[in-house]
Structures are given as structure tokens and as C-alpha cells.
Motif scaffolding. Structure first.
Motif, mmCIF file in Angstrom:
data_model
loop_
_atom_site.group_PDB
_atom_site.id
_atom_site.type_symbol
_atom_site.label_atom_id
_atom_site.label_comp_id
_atom_site.label_asym_id
_atom_site.label_seq_id
_atom_site.Cartn_x
_atom_site.Cartn_y
_atom_site.Cartn_z
ATOM 1 N N PHE A 137 0.825 -1.204 0.000
ATOM 2 C CA PHE A 137 0.000 0.000 0.000
ATOM 3 C C PHE A 137 0.866 1.264 0.000
ATOM 4 N N ARG A 138 2.039 1.167 0.628
ATOM 5 C CA ARG A 138 2.906 2.339 0.746
ATOM 6 C C ARG A 138 3.289 2.874 -0.638
ATOM 7 N N GLN A 139 3.756 2.003 -1.525
ATOM 8 C CA GLN A 139 4.166 2.439 -2.857
ATOM 9 C C GLN A 139 2.983 2.984 -3.644
ATOM 10 N N LEU A 188 -1.451 16.564 2.205
ATOM 11 C CA LEU A 188 -2.755 16.156 2.729
ATOM 12 C C LEU A 188 -3.105 14.752 2.247
ATOM 13 N N ALA A 189 -2.812 14.474 0.990
ATOM 14 C CA ALA A 189 -3.086 13.136 0.477
ATOM 15 C C ALA A 189 -2.261 12.090 1.213
ATOM 16 N N LEU A 190 -1.027 12.413 1.506
ATOM 17 C CA LEU A 190 -0.157 11.457 2.196
ATOM 18 C C LEU A 190 -0.634 11.169 3.608
ATOM 19 N N THR A 191 -1.224 12.181 4.255
ATOM 20 C CA THR A 191 -1.643 11.982 5.651
ATOM 21 C C THR A 191 -3.080 11.499 5.773
ATOM 22 N N GLU A 192 -3.871 11.629 4.705
ATOM 23 C CA GLU A 192 -5.287 11.278 4.812
ATOM 24 C C GLU A 192 -5.669 10.028 4.019
ATOM 25 N N LEU A 193 -5.072 9.844 2.851
ATOM 26 C CA LEU A 193 -5.503 8.717 2.018
ATOM 27 C C LEU A 193 -5.169 7.365 2.627
ATOM 28 N N HIS A 194 -4.158 7.352 3.498
ATOM 29 C CA HIS A 194 -3.789 6.042 4.061
ATOM 30 C C HIS A 194 -4.902 5.489 4.947
ATOM 31 N N THR A 195 -5.824 6.337 5.419
ATOM 32 C CA THR A 195 -6.939 5.840 6.230
ATOM 33 C C THR A 195 -8.016 5.200 5.366
ATOM 34 N N ALA A 196 -7.891 5.375 4.041
ATOM 35 C CA ALA A 196 -8.909 4.829 3.143
ATOM 36 C C ALA A 196 -8.271 3.977 2.055
ATOM 37 N N VAL A 197 -7.171 3.279 2.391
ATOM 38 C CA VAL A 197 -6.468 2.504 1.368
ATOM 39 C C VAL A 197 -7.344 1.417 0.773
ATOM 40 N N SER A 198 -8.287 0.925 1.548
ATOM 41 C CA SER A 198 -9.135 -0.147 1.028
ATOM 42 C C SER A 198 -10.060 0.357 -0.065
ATOM 43 N N ASP A 199 -10.261 1.707 -0.124
ATOM 44 C CA ASP A 199 -11.176 2.247 -1.127
ATOM 45 C C ASP A 199 -10.444 2.736 -2.379
ATOM 46 N N LEU A 200 -9.123 2.664 -2.376
ATOM 47 C CA LEU A 200 -8.384 3.249 -3.492
ATOM 48 C C LEU A 200 -8.733 2.587 -4.821
#
Length: 904
Positions: free
Chosen positions: A205-207, A218-230
Motif C-alpha cells: 500500500f505504501r508504494q 494532505l493526500a499522504l496523511t489522509e488517504l492512508h486511512t482509506a487505502v481499502s477504497d483506493l
């Protein structure tokens, strides 16, 4: 969390906040989520350490229709200091901020001066940091005031930091703030930030996140909470929308009551927790408490204060509103309207937002909002929305055109054009058609329009007058008359305008009619206009706009003494009322006339101020004319390099807009410079252009007022026959008008052309009343002295040459005084070198301040007149005193006697 990859920006902000008193400001630009707010927070923290007081505001999308909402938030901590303001400034700011019902709606410039004064007073006690975030969402009134302040804090212990989203506009973008562009983080910094925010994120998920975020913090700090929806988001989706979807995805997992309260908070135009809970209670049918937001707090969507609810990022608010259905939003708006019964303006907007179709009651409420608006921007928005809600095409057209008229008055061309186009698309009456036809002609006085448009406006004015609307007809006629100054429509169009003017049921001494006659027929109606102007000259100071009209009329008919008188009388009222859009017009007429009269010491600072205000208020053709006057002044003072540079700048403006008076004044400046430098062929060629109808600098009226300069150039270039031909073309004008400038030039030309009766012509010309025309009197004495010396009447010549030298020395006309000295030496008399006048050592801006200080005005009083802070005035005086070798205002008064009232 530490900031990654912003070391340079942090250093620059730290230096700004902790720097010297001359600070200024920075405009931070970047895409949503790039870290603008994080940088601001660091600057605020640095300010606290440095002992700097911080005042903050932010643009809120829901508040854009509320004039001065952002300014209210900024200045609220200083509300107890308002009573220290001068009375007029207090009234303007109190009215703007809703602290007083006030009287007339204050201009944004007067409000800006009051805000500047208030901030400067606060900064005297403790340095200030002003923070304005998301200025693209600031209400237009607040944005204009902040731009006004930003241009004037160079000498204040005030720092202004603003943030702006990419692709958005704001008046602050042109306010002199230093730009700071935030780029995405480098790969290394992005990786470090993600590791700090989500240290346990699986490698796969990191890459993916690093690639998706593209260096956006902001994307780096917020999107990781929604990785399952990417994987559910389309790959081509813009990053901003991906973030909004991520935030809205969090909202879908919240309990329904929390989601309802969140939507209300997103749609509220305030951050009041009490308001939001009250409206949520109405929607839920039960009392809502602050605990309803606990799930949202856990999902890091918002922050609760003592009685405030704010979203952690604007994208969260927009995510909630865009994902809700219209019915959900409408219900929330209606609930908010119900709890805002005590706030009629906000209630009207909330009610309008809840409506999708026609609603005449809601439209009338918005009309009332427009009537009470403290800024034209708020009134325009209210009327446009009222038009959307109108249930009748006629009422819709009425509201659109009223909004368009306000847009014209406030200089918003794009808005006005859009509103007029919308009105024309409706079934309209002849009255609507007439209004729409002339409305847009107010921009740039029609400079860029085809001159044939003037004839159309004449027909329109006649039609409107025939329908019983003389005031509307006069307004149309005035707009058409102005075009006769800036362009040349031809004799037929001018006759048509005069015919309409003659039939209007208005008094002969109506200032508007006097001005129309002067613009349309400066020679044919010159005697009548001059008679009216002389009668009205003793009654100035009552109405600044009337005085401005009359000053313009006087200039058209060559009565420069009256033009300077009326425009000087207009300036104080325009300044006091904050009418900075009209002020440069009055100042330009004043400077143009003073330069022609030879009062260069007064003309120079007036022209500079006119050019500055014209630029600030977005009037390019007035800026061009004022710049051309500055070129003329530089030429008369012998500064030919400066004259050339200014003339070139003015010419570029004049050619781009086709503004003939600008180009005519440019040719005058060039002709004067060539005369002073002894390039007589060039001088004649420059000045002759104004008499050629095929030349863009041809100006039927103004060309008649430069005959003395044309004569000097022609005689010295050996072009006497060409001059006689040009004078023959002016004979009918001379016979039809007693224009002072025309007849002074006419007598001068015939004195120099005469062979047998030259002396009679000279003595006759000098016998005229030239009390208010020192430059023309000096020119006559100089030429008469030169003629006498050529007649070998050397002793007699010296008296006239000496008088000319003294006049030109006094008015600062270096080129002419040197010519008088040269002639005197030829007549056997030496002249002392001219000592530089005190005024020569100062810039025009410094001279304005010095003259006011010499008259005994305090720094604060000077600041009020020139729209500066008192500290800026003080800084200038500290520079002025050493330049002049003085140490007090008393010394200034001795050097700069108050012999006029040009800076009133």
C-alpha cells in the motif's frame, strides 16, 4: 507532526515575522492540501515567540455573499479600539462591520483606510501578523480592503500572510505581496512524511499511496486511512476529488444523526455550534447535544471549540455538501433559516439556498438584502439570486439589470456583461432594451468602442427622453459626450448629440448639461459654457461630483484656471467619501491644467497621485493620461530622459485603447522635450501630428490649446508657412469661442509671425489678463525680449528677458529659464545660476506629504488625505527633512509656503 521539505519556506516566513519594521507580506499559492495552512501555523508559532500579535481571518465559501464577513473576523479582536478612529473612518468601519446602522453605504476604499488606521494604531503598541487564509473564498468586500491594506504596510511593523488555491483569483494577487509557490514534496520528503503518518503501513500500500499522492501532504496523511477504497476510485480522477471522496467515505460510516449534524455544519455560514445544534434538533425531532459529533471527532473530520465547530480542512466541508442530495441540503438550509429568524440577511440566503424553482417571496427578501448591503458586491449577488427566483420575466429582467448597473458602478465588467446578456435573453420591454443598450458603455468611457456607437447613443437618449425619462436620457447623453473626448465621432454625431441635449427639459446651468456641451462642442458652445462656469465658480465645495463635472467641462473649453479651480474643489469631497474611482479623474484634470498654467510644483505630485490611484482602481486610460502629464512636467523641467520614458509608457496605453487625449498629451511632452533640447524640426513634427485628422493623436479640442508650443517649434524650424496653414484651420474656432487658452496661443502665434506690426501684437498679448497663466506670460516676455534684441533694442530686451527668467525660475521650467539666460547673456547681462528649489529635491509623492506638513497637518491628518497610514507619513518625513536640510515642520513652512490648495 513536523513539516517535511519546507525548510526554505519556513526560513523565509521566519525572517519575515521576526524581521525589521519594514516587512511587507507573502502570498502563498498552491493546490489544495499542499501545506499552506501548515506553513501559516508555523509562522503563527514563530510570531508568538517573537512577541508579535496575530490577527486571523479565512475565506469561507458559504460566507462569500456577506460583505465584510472576513474583515469582521479579522478586526473583531480590535473592536474596542474603534472609537480611536477619526469620525468619518469610525462611521465607515462600524457600518461595514455591522456595528452601526450608519447612513450611506461606505466605499471599500474608505473602509480600507479605516482598517489601515486601526491596524497601524494597534501595531504602534505591538507588531502585528495578519493571516488571511483561503482568500479565494473571501467575500469581495473583505478582499478589496485587505488588498488596499497590503499595498500600504511597507513602513509598518505589520506582516501580512495570505494563502490562495491554485487557479483562483483575488485582488490580493495584485497587491504587492511577495509570491511563495508551494510545489509537491520531493520523493524523499514524501516518503518521510508517509512513514511518519503511517509507520505500519504495508509495503504494497505504501508504494501505491506515494504514487497516488504525488507529493501532496494532505493526500499522504489522509488517504492512508482509506487505502481499502483506493481501487474503487478511477485512476484519472483529479487528486482533489479523490481526497473529497476519501473524506465523504468516512462520513458514510458515521451514525445517521451525526451525518445530519455534519451536513448542517457544512452548510452553515457561521461556525456557531449553538446554531448547528439548534438546526440539527429541528431536523432530528429531538434535542441535539455536542456529543452528537463524537464519531466525527474520532474520524478526524472536525474540531470543536467552546461554541464553535470547524472542519479540519475545507475539502471535508465540500465533500459533505457535494455528496448530499438536493433534498437533504434543502432540508438543512430550511432548518438553518428557521433558527436564524433574528438575522434577516443570513435567513434570506439560507431560504434562497433551499429553493430550486421560482419563489417570489424569497426573491423579495433578497431584494431587501440588496437594499441593505454594505458593499455593492453583496447587493449584486443578492439581486442576481433574486432574479433566479423571480416568477415573472419582467421582474427577473429588472433585477438582472439593477445588478448589472451596480456591477458597472463597481468596475466589474465581466459580471456586468454576463448579467446584461442574461437580461437580453428574456422577453423585455423597450425600457429594458434601452437600459441594456447603454449600461455597458460606462466602462472605459467607451474608449474601445467604435465611434459609430455615439450616434446610436444619441438616438437612444432621444427615445428615452421621449418616453418621459429625462434623467436616464441625460445619463446616456453624458456617456456619449465622454466618447467625444476620447475619440472622434465626426460632425454629424456631435450635432445629433447637441440636438438631443437642446430638447431635454433641464436647466441651462445644470452641471451635466454644461459638461455635455463642453465635451461635444467645445468651440461652438464655448462661450455659453464659459459663462455658466464663471457663474458656478463661486459655489464650489457643495457637491464633489458636480465640481468634477465642471472641472472637466472647463478643461474642454480651454479655461485651465477654472479647470484647476473646480477639480481642486472636487478632490476633498472625493477623498473624504473614499471615492477613489472618481478621484483620479479629478486629479488628472487638475494636474493637466496646472501643468499648462505652469504650476509644476503643484502639478507634479497631483499627477503622480492621479496615476497611482488610476492604476489601483483599474482605469488604464486615466492612468495613461496622468502618465502623459508626468512626461510633460519632466520635459518642462528639463529631465528629457524621464520625459521620454514616461511618454513611451503613456503611448503604449493610448495606442492600445485608442485614447486620443493620451496620445495628444504624449506628443506635447515630446514636442516640449525636443524644443528644450534645441531639436526644432523634431518638435514641430511631434506637435503637428495633433493637427492631422489621420493621426491617432489628433484631438480636435486639445490641439487648439498648444498653439504657443507649435509656434515656437515652427518658427525655429523654418516652418512659418506651414504654421500659417495650420492657423487658418483654426480661424473658425477662434471666431466662435472666447476660450482663454486658444486666444492666448492665437495672439502669441500672430506676434511671432508678424513682420511689420510685431511689437503691437506683443504688447497687445501682454495687455491681456494673464494673472493665472504665468507660463504663458513668461513665454511672451521671453519671445518679446528675443524680438527686441534682434531689432538691436538691447536695453529694452533685458527687462523682458529678465522677467521671463524670473518667472521660469519660479515655476521650475528649467529648459525655458536656460533659454532666457542664454538670451540675456547675448544682451550683455549675466544671470546667476538657478539654485535648485526645495521642491526639486523631492519626489512628487514626498512633495505631497511635505506641502501638507508645511500647512500644519499632523501625520494622521496627512494620512487621511492621501490614504496612507500615519507611520508611512512619518517615514517619508524622516527622509524629507534631511533632503531639504530642515528639522521641523516650521522649517518646512518657510521653504514651502501654502500658496495654493492643490492637495485638499
Amino acid at each position: 507532526m513536523p513539516l517535511f521539505g519546507r525548510d526554505t519556506e519556513l526560513k523565509d516566513l521566519g525572517a519575515l515575522v521576526d524581521g525589521s519594521e519594514d516587512r511587507g507580506g507573502i502570498l502563498i499559492r498552491g493546490e489544495a492540501g499542499i501545506g499552506k495552512s501548515a506553513l501559516v501555523d508555523e509562522a503563527v508559532a514563530a510570531a508568538a515567540i517573537a512577541g508579535v500579535r496575530v490577527l486571523r481571518t479565512a475565506g469561507v465559501e458559504a460566507e462569500q455573499n456577506y460583505p465584510y464577513a472576513g474583515l469582521h473576523r479579522l478586526l473583531y479582536p480590535l473592536r474596542k479600539e474603534l472609537d480611536r478612529l477619526p469620525a468619518r473612518q469610525y462611521a465607515a468601519l462600524a457600518t461595514a462591520l455591522g456595528l452601526s446602522d450608519g447612513g450611506d453605504t461606505p466605499t471599500a476604499y474608505l473602509v480600507g483606510l479605516a482598517a489601515l488606521t486601526l491596524l497601524a494604531e494597534a501595531a504602534d503598541e505591538r507588531p502585528l501578523l495578519i493571516v488571511a487564509e483561503d482568500v479565494h473564498w473571501l467575500d469581495p468586500a473583505s478582499a478589496e480592503v485587505l488588498a488596499f491594506v497590503a499595498r500600504r504596510v511597507d513602513s509598518e511593523p505589520i506582516v501580512l500572510i495570505a494563502t490562495l488555491r491554485d487557479g483562483a483569483g483575488t485582488p490580493l494577487a495584485d497587491a504587492g505581496l511577495s509570491p511563495m509557490r508551494l510545489e509537491p514534496l520531493s520523493d524523499d520528503d514524501a516518503a518521510a512524511l508517509l512513514d511518519s503518518a503511517a509507520p505500519r503501513l504495508p509495503a504494497q500500500f505504501r508504494q501505491r499511496l506515494l504514487a497516488e499522492a504525488r507529493g501532496n501532504p494532505l493526500a499522504l496523511t489522509e488517504l492512508h486511512t482509506a487505502v481499502s477504497d483506493l481501487d474503487e476510485l478511477p485512476a484519472e480522477l483529479p487528486l482533489t476529488e479523490r481526497l473529497e471522496r476519501a473524506f465523504s467515505a468516512r462520513g458514510t460510516t458515521l451514525p445517521a444523526p451525526t451525518g445530519t449534524a455534519l451536513l448542517v455544519a457544512a452548510l452553515d455560514d457561521s461556525d456557531s455550534l449553538t446554531e448547528v445544534l439548534s438546526a440539527a434538533s429541528l431536523l432530528l425531532g429531538s434535542r441535539a447535544e455536542a456529543e452528537i459529533f463524537t464519531p466525527a471527532l474520532e474520524h478526524r473530520l472536525l474540531v470543536l471549540g467552546r461554541d464553535t465547530v470547524t472542519f479540519r480542512h475545507p475539502l471535508i466541508r465540500s465533500a459533505l455538501t457535494t455528496t448530499a442530495t438536493f433534498e437533504e441540503r434543502a432540508r438543512a438550509h430550511r432548518a438553518l433559516a428557521d433558527v436564524l429568524a433574528g438575522h434577516p440577511v443570513r435567513r434570506a440566503w439560507q431560504r434562497a439556498a433551499a429553493t430550486s424553482g421560482p419563489d417570489e417571496e424569497a426573491a423579495r427578501e433578497l431584494e431587501d438584502v440588496a437594499e441593505r448591503a454594505r458593499h455593492q458586491g453583496g447587493a449584486i449577488a443578492a439581486l442576481e439570486r433574486a432574479a433566479d427566483l423571480s416568477d415573472d420575466p419582467g421582474r427577473r429582467a429588472d433585477r438582472l439589470l439593477r445588478a448589472a448597473e451596480l456591477a458597472v458602478d463597481s468596475g466589474r465588467r465581466d459580471t456586468a456583461e454576463r448579467l446584461v446578456l442574461a437580461a437580453r435573453a428574456l422577453p423585455t420591454t423597450p425600457r429594458h432594451d434601452a437600459t441594456a443598450a447603454w449600461l455597458l458603455s460606462g466602462f472605459d468611457d467607451g474608449v474601445r468602442e467604435n465611434p459609430s456607437r455615439i450616434g446610436e447613443l444619441a438616438e437612444l437618449a432621444a427615445s428615452v427622453a421621449a418616453d418621459g425619462h429625462p434623467d436616464a436620457a441625460m445619463r446616456i447623453l453624458w456617456g456619449a459626450a465622454m466618447r467625444c473626448f476620447w475619440s472622434e465621432p465626426g460632425a454629424d454625431a456631435r450635432r445629433a448629440l447637441l440636438a438631443v441635449a437642446d430638447e431635454l427639459p433641464v436647466a441651462d446651468d445644470d452641471p451635466r448639461l454644461v459638461a455635455v456641451s463642453a465635451y461635444v462642442a467645445p468651440f461652438e458652445r464655448g462661450e455659453r459654457v464659459l459663462d455658466q462656469l464663471r457663474l458656478l465658480a463661486s459655489d464650489t465645495g457643495r457637491n464633489a461630483e458636480v465640481d468634477r463635472f465642471l472641472g472637466s467641462a472647463a478643461l474642454q473649453v480651454g479655461a485651465f484656471d477654472l479647470a484647476a479651480h473646480f477639480s481642486a474643489a472636487a478632490a476633498p469631497g472625493l477623498r473624504a467619501a473614499g471615492q477613489l474611482g472618481l478621484l483620479p479623474r479629478a486629479l488628472t484634470v487638475q494636474a493637466w491644467s496646472l501643468a499648462r498654467l505652469g504650476d509644476l510644483a503643484a502639478a507634479a505630485p497631483t499627477a503622480t497621485e492621479a496615476a497611482d490611484f488610476a492604476r489601483e482602481t483599474g482605469q488604464p486610460f486615466m492612468h495613461g493620461l496622468a502618465t502623459a502629464v508626468q512626461a510633460e512636467i519632466a520635459a518642462l523641467r528639463g529631465d528629457y530622459a524621464q520625459a521620454s520614458a514616461l511618454a513611451g509608457a503613456a503611448e503604449r496605453i493610448g495606442l492600445a485603447s485608442g485614447a486620443r487625449p493620451v496620445l495628444a498629451t504624449v506628443q506635447l511632452a515630446r514636442g516640449l522635450a525636443a524644443l528644450g533640447a534645441g531639436r526644432y524640426d523634431d518638435a514641430f513634427a511631434d506637435l503637428r501630428r495633433m493637427h492631422d485628422p489621420r493621426d491617432p493623436s489628433y484631438s480636435p479640442a486639445l490641439r487648439a490649446y498648444f498653439l504657443a508650443e507649435l509656434t515656437d517649434a515652427a518658427i525655429r524650424a523654418g516652418q512659418a508657412d506651414a504654421l500659417r496653414e495650420l492657423l487658418r484651420d483654426m480661424e473658425s474656432a477662434v471666431a466662435s469661442t472666447p476660450s482663454p487658452a486658444l486666444h492666448i496661443g492665437w495672439r502669441y502665434a500672430h506676434a511671432l509671425l508678424a513682420t511689420d506690426a510685431a511689437e503691437a501684437h506683443f504688447t497687445g498679448a501682454l495687455a491681456a489678463d494673464l494673472t493665472a497663466w504665468p507660463a504663458e506670460r513668461g513665454r511672451l516676455h521671453l519671445s518679446y525680449g528675443e524680438w527686441l534684441r534682434r531689432q538691436r533694442r538691447v536695453v529694452e530686451s533685458r527687462t523682458h528677458l529678465r522677467t521671463a527668467r524670473e518667472i521660469f525660475d519660479a515655476i521650475g521650467s528649467t529648459a525655458w529659464s536656460e533659454r532666457a539666460r542664454l538670451e540675456l547673456r547675448g544682451a550683455g547681462e549675466s544671470s546667476p545660476n538657478r539654485d535648485p528649489d526645495a521642491r526639486d529635491r523631492l519626489t512628487p509623492h514626498e512633495l505631497s506629504i511635505a506641502r501638507l506638513a508645511a500647512r500644519g497637518l499632523t501625520n494622521r491628518e496627512i494620512g487621511q488625505r492621501l490614504y496612507l497610514s500615519h507611520r508611512t507619513v512619518s517615514t517619508h518625513l524622516h527622509r524629507i527633512f534631511p533632503k531639504l536640510g530642515v528639522s521641523s515642520r516650521t522649517d518646512l513652512a518657510a521653504l514651502l509656503p501654502a500658496d495654493d490648495d492643490t492637495i485638499a
